[in-house]
Scaffold this motif. Structure first.
Motif, mmCIF file in Angstrom:
data_model
loop_
_atom_site.group_PDB
_atom_site.id
_atom_site.type_symbol
_atom_site.label_atom_id
_atom_site.label_comp_id
_atom_site.label_asym_id
_atom_site.label_seq_id
_atom_site.Cartn_x
_atom_site.Cartn_y
_atom_site.Cartn_z
ATOM 1 N N PRO A 218 5.015 9.340 1.636
ATOM 2 C CA PRO A 218 3.824 9.048 1.193
ATOM 3 C C PRO A 218 3.866 9.251 -0.262
ATOM 4 O O PRO A 218 4.419 10.233 -0.602
ATOM 5 C CB PRO A 218 2.781 10.158 1.888
ATOM 6 N N LYS A 219 3.373 8.440 -1.069
ATOM 7 C CA LYS A 219 3.226 8.740 -2.557
ATOM 8 C C LYS A 219 2.040 8.826 -3.214
ATOM 9 O O LYS A 219 1.182 8.116 -2.828
ATOM 10 C CB LYS A 219 4.079 7.506 -3.289
ATOM 11 N N ALA A 220 2.055 9.868 -4.275
ATOM 12 C CA ALA A 220 0.844 10.071 -4.926
ATOM 13 C C ALA A 220 0.353 8.865 -5.524
ATOM 14 O O ALA A 220 1.247 7.969 -6.025
ATOM 15 C CB ALA A 220 1.080 11.107 -6.088
ATOM 16 N N GLN A 221 -0.846 8.650 -5.780
ATOM 17 C CA GLN A 221 -1.488 7.505 -6.568
ATOM 18 C C GLN A 221 -1.525 6.197 -5.884
ATOM 19 O O GLN A 221 -1.340 5.185 -6.365
ATOM 20 C CB GLN A 221 -0.928 7.280 -7.965
ATOM 21 N N THR A 222 -1.390 6.110 -4.362
ATOM 22 C CA THR A 222 -1.235 4.981 -3.365
ATOM 23 C C THR A 222 -2.228 5.165 -2.526
ATOM 24 O O THR A 222 -2.874 6.119 -2.140
ATOM 25 C CB THR A 222 0.211 4.900 -2.953
ATOM 26 N N PRO A 223 -2.783 3.853 -1.738
ATOM 27 C CA PRO A 223 -3.305 3.970 -0.826
ATOM 28 C C PRO A 223 -3.076 4.901 0.401
ATOM 29 O O PRO A 223 -3.934 5.305 1.114
ATOM 30 C CB PRO A 223 -3.692 2.395 -0.062
ATOM 31 N N PHE A 224 -1.858 5.114 0.585
ATOM 32 C CA PHE A 224 -1.203 5.861 1.703
ATOM 33 C C PHE A 224 -1.089 7.444 1.413
ATOM 34 O O PHE A 224 -0.236 8.100 1.773
ATOM 35 C CB PHE A 224 0.233 5.250 2.323
ATOM 36 N N ARG B 283 0.826 -1.235 0.032
ATOM 37 C CA ARG B 283 -0.077 -0.011 0.144
ATOM 38 C C ARG B 283 0.759 1.421 -0.039
ATOM 39 O O ARG B 283 0.158 2.410 -0.392
ATOM 40 C CB ARG B 283 -0.953 -0.020 1.150
ATOM 41 N N PHE B 284 1.995 1.164 0.132
ATOM 42 C CA PHE B 284 2.976 2.121 0.210
ATOM 43 C C PHE B 284 3.916 2.497 -1.329
ATOM 44 O O PHE B 284 4.365 3.644 -1.320
ATOM 45 C CB PHE B 284 4.003 2.060 1.151
ATOM 46 N N CYS B 285 3.483 1.506 -1.979
ATOM 47 C CA CYS B 285 4.247 1.339 -3.198
ATOM 48 C C CYS B 285 3.805 2.231 -4.388
ATOM 49 O O CYS B 285 2.788 1.733 -4.744
ATOM 50 C CB CYS B 285 4.651 -0.162 -3.413
ATOM 51 N N GLN B 286 4.494 3.249 -5.070
ATOM 52 C CA GLN B 286 3.964 3.838 -6.137
ATOM 53 C C GLN B 286 4.142 2.853 -7.518
ATOM 54 O O GLN B 286 3.110 2.857 -8.097
ATOM 55 C CB GLN B 286 4.654 5.282 -6.335
ATOM 56 N N ALA B 287 5.442 2.242 -7.437
ATOM 57 C CA ALA B 287 5.482 1.532 -8.587
ATOM 58 C C ALA B 287 4.534 0.393 -8.794
ATOM 59 O O ALA B 287 4.112 0.049 -9.852
ATOM 60 C CB ALA B 287 6.986 1.076 -8.572
ATOM 61 N N GLY B 288 4.114 -0.130 -7.831
ATOM 62 C CA GLY B 288 3.065 -1.174 -7.731
ATOM 63 C C GLY B 288 1.881 -0.764 -8.232
ATOM 64 O O GLY B 288 0.874 -1.570 -8.615
ATOM 65 N N SER C 17 -4.795 9.927 -13.628
ATOM 66 C CA SER C 17 -5.191 8.853 -13.504
ATOM 67 C C SER C 17 -3.936 7.650 -13.903
ATOM 68 O O SER C 17 -3.673 7.872 -15.026
ATOM 69 C CB SER C 17 -6.518 8.587 -14.168
ATOM 70 N N SER C 18 -3.750 6.791 -12.909
ATOM 71 C CA SER C 18 -2.847 5.571 -13.347
ATOM 72 C C SER C 18 -3.905 4.790 -13.752
ATOM 73 O O SER C 18 -3.071 3.314 -13.957
ATOM 74 C CB SER C 18 -1.923 5.138 -12.193
ATOM 75 N N GLY C 19 -4.982 4.553 -13.794
ATOM 76 C CA GLY C 19 -5.889 3.481 -14.015
ATOM 77 C C GLY C 19 -6.446 3.103 -12.912
ATOM 78 O O GLY C 19 -7.545 2.443 -12.901
ATOM 79 N N VAL C 20 -5.669 3.166 -11.931
ATOM 80 C CA VAL C 20 -6.101 2.503 -10.306
ATOM 81 C C VAL C 20 -7.169 3.604 -9.940
ATOM 82 O O VAL C 20 -6.835 4.700 -9.812
ATOM 83 C CB VAL C 20 -4.925 2.443 -9.617
ATOM 84 N N SER C 21 -8.324 3.134 -9.491
ATOM 85 C CA SER C 21 -9.118 4.128 -9.186
ATOM 86 C C SER C 21 -8.780 4.779 -8.038
ATOM 87 O O SER C 21 -8.550 4.132 -7.115
ATOM 88 C CB SER C 21 -10.664 3.583 -9.313
#
Lengths: 215, 635
Positions: free
Chosen positions: B470-476, B286-291, B583-587
């Motif tokens: 904290p990274k953009a586009q992640t749950p955190f 949940r912390f990982c932006q690349a993921g 949008s990374s596609g992940v909503s």
């Protein structure tokens, strides 16, 4: 290094143009990669981290070119030196370019010690008829200053000549067991001794490596 | 009236004669001289693009984005690509003294003579270097100040997922994979320049391409308005997208894993052949932006990979190949790939490496397949010290997985192992920090037992920890970072909790992590802070010896930006973050659900091994593409 089962090939190459700016370590990596690209059947050392069996001639400083530089490559099978040269040339860039290849005895002295005399040609932007040579030059190695006596190393020259392209100075340095005098350090010291600026030096090239002094 | 339009040109000017004399006075000139094996100069093109890595050659030359994009652009008719890097400080100083502008490697042409330049944004600490690049090139820093004959400045890379701190400096920011998007964008610029269109018209056209964001065409709203309207940006013209969807290179899996590479003379950071074997990772940490941003997961086939490695080695002459991806041991055919490569490369002295080890005994057995006799250290990333916190972050790894990996590694002959952890993850308590010490000590005990009596003296375990960013586009993305002082307190707590002398603790400087968090979470107002920091001398922020915290502090104060609030505020998942239009596609709904599951300690599976988790990336033709089912031979 003597291994009767291996074939030892001595390759002569040029380090020219802007690639004179490569360091010796960079040259060794680049040549190893050229050997791999050429698909040569090179021998590999046994042991913990296997690597190519290749040996290099004496190092040139960054900024100094060479027209007859040497490396020895050990091959696991006999090959036609002309074919090797072909393969190496097509795997090489223009300014780091093999010019000759021949099989030599596995027992021949190492390329790094076989040719203690190096003849250099310095290209100058100004005309000089005679270059003054200082008696000593001070070099710095690992923060320690050391004074070298030029006559211990300078075997011949410097002789000044006018070439078609400009003005050249030739001199021959002898490598000693306990060290060498860098050609760029010497020529810059000579320029300073002669009251000339370092910028007068346009280029410096090792033109020959020999076993004995040749005038 | 309108400024003169720039004519397309076929030849680039060269500043080599001015550069050459400087090369005698600086370190490692081989970085600036071109002529490497594989360097390409395309002559039959009338549109010139320069791809810039905003750091030195030895860091940038191995960069995958640079290689991919230079190749993709050169493969397009009419377009030519060259490379450029930021010189080391010694040459930068000389260039400024001598008035020599930043130049490309191949033609040694001033960057300002190119039609377009691309700058990759690889991490959060490269922002001041972007300004250093532009300034050294003599290109106006702000897109708004650029004239008709200035190059178009295009950004991209991981930091494009929160582009706002870079917004004023770029004409276009390209979001997502560039294999197709970059040549398409350049073709639009070329076509319109030919037709005589002005810069503004070209930018409006560029903004219609999927994945291309033109910041100057949007007004930046204030916070209240953004929260009320659900977006920070407002289009200045009709017909502009309000949401920028990332581009995906759909042909990735089928495309050859070999592509032309430049072989540097100087020693680079990853001085080897890099073969990208798969893209994307769905483990869902949940912390990982690349993921999150590289989904879906796409594998190249074993045949493709093996052939590409052999061809790449033959064409480059490298003696090492790395099978790169976010999680290479997750490739469904990894065992087959490694066995085939071992057989093909026996006796050549070529090493095969995998960038990171999966944290279980399967990961170790894969590492063993390629290690040969030389076993240096292995690196594992448990990320958190307790099972509770590992569940929060969805790191689906148990103590037994770690210990199984350690048993296997030390029995197989490894003697050193490095464990990566993060400090300051959401919900972390002192118990979790002490848990890192406890886990490392028990890992050491297992290693000691598995190593056997004669090797025990040389068993070493080290801990490396970084402060959570904290990274953009992640749950955190909504979670604040802990302050640098609190980070140091927790690191000290960790150090004091370790009783074993054989365990070393290393940590990254929390002050640089703080700037990373500001850049990671900031909005458009942070761009002025970047510029202020750069004007105060900040550059090469990722280099410990150059990092200049005071420059950042002073610039923030001058701009009235509160960097602590930017890095450390925790928001509710309903809060609209400054990158919500990207949008990374992940909503965002999936990210919010994941954040709630984190709070509850509920884990989610990897959809490439188990069921779909509903992240939202797969739609239409976009889906995971595996070379074979995963989990059949491992998992």
């Amino acid at each position: 290094m003597a291994d009767p089962l291996l074939f030892r090939l001595r390759v002569t190459y040029g380090k020219t143009g802007r690639l004179a700016l490569l360091s010796h370590l960079e040259i060794t990596h680049a040549l190893e990669r050229a050997v791999r690209r050429a698909g040569l059947p090179f021998a590999v050392t046994q042991g913990f981290s296997p690597h190519m069996r290749i040996a290099f001639g004496s190092a040139l400083p960054v900024g100094v070119g060479g027209v007859a530089e040497i490396f020895d490559i050990f091959l696991a099978r006999n090959v036609n030196p002309a074919d090797v040269l072909d393969a190496l040339q097509s795997a090489s860039v223009e300014e780091l370019y093999p010019t000759a290849a021949k099989l030599i005895s596995p027992r021949a002295p190492a390329a790094s010690v076989a040719f203690p005399y190096s003849t250099y040609e310095a290209e100058l932007s100004v005309r000089v008829t005679a270059l003054a040579v200082p008696r000593t030059v001070t070099v710095r190695r690992k923060k320690k200053e050391k004074e070298l006596i030029v006559a211990d190393f300078l075997a011949d020259g410097p002789t000044c000549e006018t070439t078609g392209a400009g003005y050249a100075v030739r001199f021959t340095l002898q490598a000693k067991e306990d060290g060498s005098l860098r050609p760029d350090v010497l020529i810059n010291a000579c320029l300073a001794e002669s009251g000339l600026d370092e910028t007068a030096l346009m280029g410096l090239t090792r033109v020959a490596q020999t076993a004995r002094l040749v005038h | 009236m309108a400024a003169q339009k720039k004519a397309l040109s076929t030849a680039l000017p060269s500043v080599w004669n001015k550069l050459e004399p400087l090369l005698r006075r600086i370190e490692r000139p081989s970085r600036y001289i071109d002529h490497e094996w594989g360097s390409v100069r395309k002559s039959d093109a009338d549109f010139h693009f320069c791809m810039v890595y905003p750091d030195t050659y030895e860091l940038g030359q191995p960069n995958q984005a640079l290689r991919i994009l230079v190749n993709a652009v050169n493969a397009t008719e009419g377009l030519a690509a060259e490379r450029a890097f930021l010189p080391a400080v010694d040459l930068i100083e000389l260039m400024r003294e001598e008035g020599l502008p930043l130049f490309s490697v191949e033609s040694c042409a001033p960057l300002s003579s190119f039609d377009a330049i691309g700058i990759t944004l690889p991490h959060e600490l490269a922002a001041t270097n972007v300004l250093e690049v532009l300034d050294l090139a003599g290109i106006p820093l702000h897109a708004s100040e650029r004239a008709e004959d200035d190059p178009f400045v295009i950004g991209g890379g991981p930091c494009a997922y929160n582009p706002e701190p870079y917004a004023p400096f770029f004409d276009v920011i390209s979001v997502g994979e560039g294999e197709e998007a970059t040549p398409e964008l350049l073709c639009v610029i070329r076509r319109m320049r030919r037709a005589g269109a002005n810069r503004q018209k070209i930018l409006r056209e560029a903004a219609k391409l999927t994945g291309s964001y033109v910041p100057s065409l949007y007004r930046w709203r204030c916070e209240g308005e953004a929260q009320e309207r659900g977006s920070w940006i407002e289009p200045l013209y009709e017909g502009l997208p309000t949401r920028i969807e990332k581009r995906i290179f759909e042909g990735f899996a089928e495309s050859s894993a070999w592509e032309p590479a430049v072989v540097p003379f100087t020693e680079a950071v990853h001085d080897r052949l890099n073969v990208e074997i798969l893209r994307g990772c769905a483990r869902g940490c949940r912390f990982c932006q690349a993921g999150m941003i590289y989904r879906p997961v796409r594998e190249r086939s074993a045949d493709n990979i093996v052939n590409s490695v052999l061809r790449g080695l033959a064409e480059t002459g490298y003696d090492e190949v790395s099978l790169t991806s976010l999680s290479s041991t997750d490739h469904s055919q990894i065992a087959e790939i490694l066995s085939r490569l071992n057989a093909a490369l026996a006796g050549t002295g070529v090493r095969v490496s995998i960038p990171s080890q999966r944290l279980d005994s399967f990961g170790v057995s894969m590492a063993e397949l390629v290690a040969g006799q030389k076993k240096g250290g292995l690196t594992f990333a448990p990320e958190a010290g307790t099972q509770r916190l590992r569940d929060v972050i969805n790191k689906n790894v148990t103590e037994d997985d770690l210990f199984g990996a350690i048993d296997a590694a030390f029995a197989a002959g490894w003697r050193r192992c490095k464990l990566y952890f993060m400090i300051g993850l959401p919900t972390e308590t002192d118990e979790d920090v002490k848990g890192i010490a406890s886990l490392a000590q028990r890992a050491y005990d297992r290693a000691w037992a598995a190593a056997g009596p004669e090797a025990r003296g040389s068993v070493k375990v080290s801990i490396s920890c970084a402060v959570f960013v904290p990274k953009a586009q992640t749950p955190f993305q909504w979670d604040g970072q802990i302050g640098p002082e609190e980070a140091l307190r927790r690191v000290n707590l960790l150090s004091h909790s370790i009783k074993y002398k054989a365990i070393d603790v290393h940590w990254h400087d929390p002050k640089t992590s703080f700037v990373e968090a500001v850049m990671s979470r900031g909005g458009r107002e942070v761009a002025a802070v970047v510029e202020g920091a750069w004007r105060r001398g900040a550059r090469f922020d990722a280099w410990t010896e150059h990092f200049n915290e005071q420059a950042w502090r002073d610039a923030s104060a001058e701009q009235g930006v509160d960097p602590e609030a930017c890095a450390q505020t925790t928001y509710d998942v309903g809060y609209i973050m400054p990158w919500s239009h990207i949008s990374s596609g992940v909503s965002q709904a999936f990210l919010a659900r994941e954040r709630k599951r984190a709070e509850e300690g509920v884990t989610m599976p990897d959809c490439t091994f188990e069921r779909c988790t509903g992240c939202g990336v797969c739609k239409g033709d976009v889906a995971n593409m595996l070379a074979a089912p995963r989990g059949a031979n491992h998992g």
